[in-house]
Design an enzyme around this catalytic site. Structure first.
Site, PDB file in Angstrom:
ATOM      1  N   CYS A  27      -6.470 -25.535   3.672  1.00 13.72           N
ATOM      2  CA  CYS A  27      -8.042 -25.852   3.989  1.00 13.72           C
ATOM      3  C   CYS A  27      -8.912 -24.824   4.625  1.00 13.72           C
ATOM      4  O   CYS A  27      -9.516 -24.207   3.852  1.00 13.72           O
ATOM      5  CB  CYS A  27      -7.632 -26.940   5.205  1.00 13.72           C
ATOM      6  SG  CYS A  27      -9.103 -27.898   5.591  1.00 13.72           S
TER       7      CYS A  27
ATOM      8  N   HIS B   6      -4.348 -30.852   2.393  1.00 13.81           N
ATOM      9  CA  HIS B   6      -3.198 -30.748   3.437  1.00 13.81           C
ATOM     10  C   HIS B   6      -1.745 -30.998   2.814  1.00 13.81           C
ATOM     11  O   HIS B   6      -1.235 -32.029   3.206  1.00 13.81           O
ATOM     12  CB  HIS B   6      -3.392 -31.137   4.690  1.00 13.81           C
ATOM     13  CG  HIS B   6      -4.500 -30.540   5.377  1.00 13.81           C
ATOM     14  ND1 HIS B   6      -4.284 -29.664   6.456  1.00 13.81           N
ATOM     15  CD2 HIS B   6      -5.706 -30.914   5.600  1.00 13.81           C
ATOM     16  CE1 HIS B   6      -5.297 -29.436   7.184  1.00 13.81           C
ATOM     17  NE2 HIS B   6      -6.240 -29.882   6.678  1.00 13.81           N
TER      18      HIS B   6
ATOM     19  N   GLU C  34       0.927 -29.737   3.543  1.00  9.44           N
ATOM     20  CA  GLU C  34       2.026 -29.589   4.614  1.00  9.44           C
ATOM     21  C   GLU C  34       2.412 -30.643   5.230  1.00  9.44           C
ATOM     22  O   GLU C  34       3.748 -30.889   5.972  1.00  9.44           O
ATOM     23  CB  GLU C  34       1.717 -28.430   5.636  1.00  9.44           C
ATOM     24  CG  GLU C  34       0.710 -28.886   6.783  1.00  9.44           C
ATOM     25  CD  GLU C  34      -0.619 -28.994   6.141  1.00  9.44           C
ATOM     26  OE1 GLU C  34      -1.527 -29.456   7.156  1.00  9.44           O
ATOM     27  OE2 GLU C  34      -1.124 -28.763   5.071  1.00  9.44           O
TER      28      GLU C  34
END
Length: 263
Positions: free
Chosen positions: A122, A231, A233
């Site tokens: 990001c 994202h 993660e």
């Protein structure tokens, strides 16, 4: 005489640097990292996270890079200050973090020069492009023909980080390989800014249907060095592509760490 038992030592986990932001908490200047990035390292690749404070010139970047097997450049609510890419002044109220800019932009360059494997997410995706000489759109949702890439207005994280739109992966690219050969992938979307002028020395790995560059791979290094606008993660173990991406990052970090310690 009793027999000596063989001792098996567990493989050493790769040391992954995780970039921090500056926030004011209860009136105090604080270095912060979202737990999801830390969990991305521990749960996504079995690494040992090392949090890197946003100290700017007061941080010995060379010493930091020398301790790392990999670098995870995190996302953030703040935006890269536009003077770093000769952009127009930011809109009033835009959140910036000059200490992070002063730390992470040179850190990215130092890591790439040293061949440290890198995954940027990001804001990190945007920082990578700026560090290598590219520029950014500051408000994608105001550009004709672009979709609104901002996060849904909900306190529920599962909604905020829910799959938002598809991207097309470059034919024959690394991401297509990680995606089992499929060139379409659904991703989440929580950003205002995006890549404008693509930096030299990178190749596009994914693009949204509105033309937004969603992932790149650095070609100026032989090491694993990629960035994504979404994202991966978040709940990394629940998404097959996210797990494959972090797994590839972890494999590269382990290999680099073995070579680094041998030196």
């Amino acid at each position: 005489m009793p027999q000596r038992r063989s001792v098996h030592t567990a493989p050493r986990p790769p040391v992954i640097g995780v970039t921090a932001c500056i926030r004011t908490v209860d009136g105090s200047r604080t270095h912060t990292v979202g737990e999801k990035y830390i969990r991305g390292v521990t749960d996504g690749l079995g690494g040992l996270p090392l949090l890197i404070p946003a100290l700017g010139d007061d941080l010995d970047i060379g010493a930091v890079v020398a301790t790392l097997d990999g670098l995870l450049v995190t996302g953030s609510l703040s935006n890269v200050e536009p003077h770093h890419y000769d952009g127009p002044s930011a809109a009033a109220g835009t959140l910036h973090d000059p200490a992070r800019d002063a730390t992470v932009l040179p850190l990215i360059l130092a890591a790439l020069t040293a061949g440290v494997p890198l995954l940027a997410i990001c804001r990190g995706h945007q920082e990578l492009n700026v560090a290598l000489g590219g520029s950014l759109h500051q408000r994608l949702h105001e550009l004709p023909g672009r979709i609104d890439h901002r996060a849904p207005d909900s306190p529920d994280l599962d909604i905020q980080y829910g799959l938002a739109h598809p991207v097309t992966l470059t034919e024959g690219g690394l991401f297509q390989q990680l995606n089992g050969g499929d060139t379409r992938l659904q991703v989440n979307s929580l950003h205002w800014q995006g890549i404008d002028r693509l930096a030299d020395g990178v190749e596009v790995e994914a693009v949204a249907d509105d033309g937004t560059v969603e992932a790149v791979r650095v070609t100026r290094t032989e090491s694993f060095a990629v960035s994504v606008q979404w994202h991966p993660e978040f709940k990394v173990r629940e998404n097959p592509f996210s797990l494959a991406l972090f797994g590839a990052f972890g494999d590269a970090a382990r290999a680099y760490g073995t070579r680094r310690r041998a030196r």
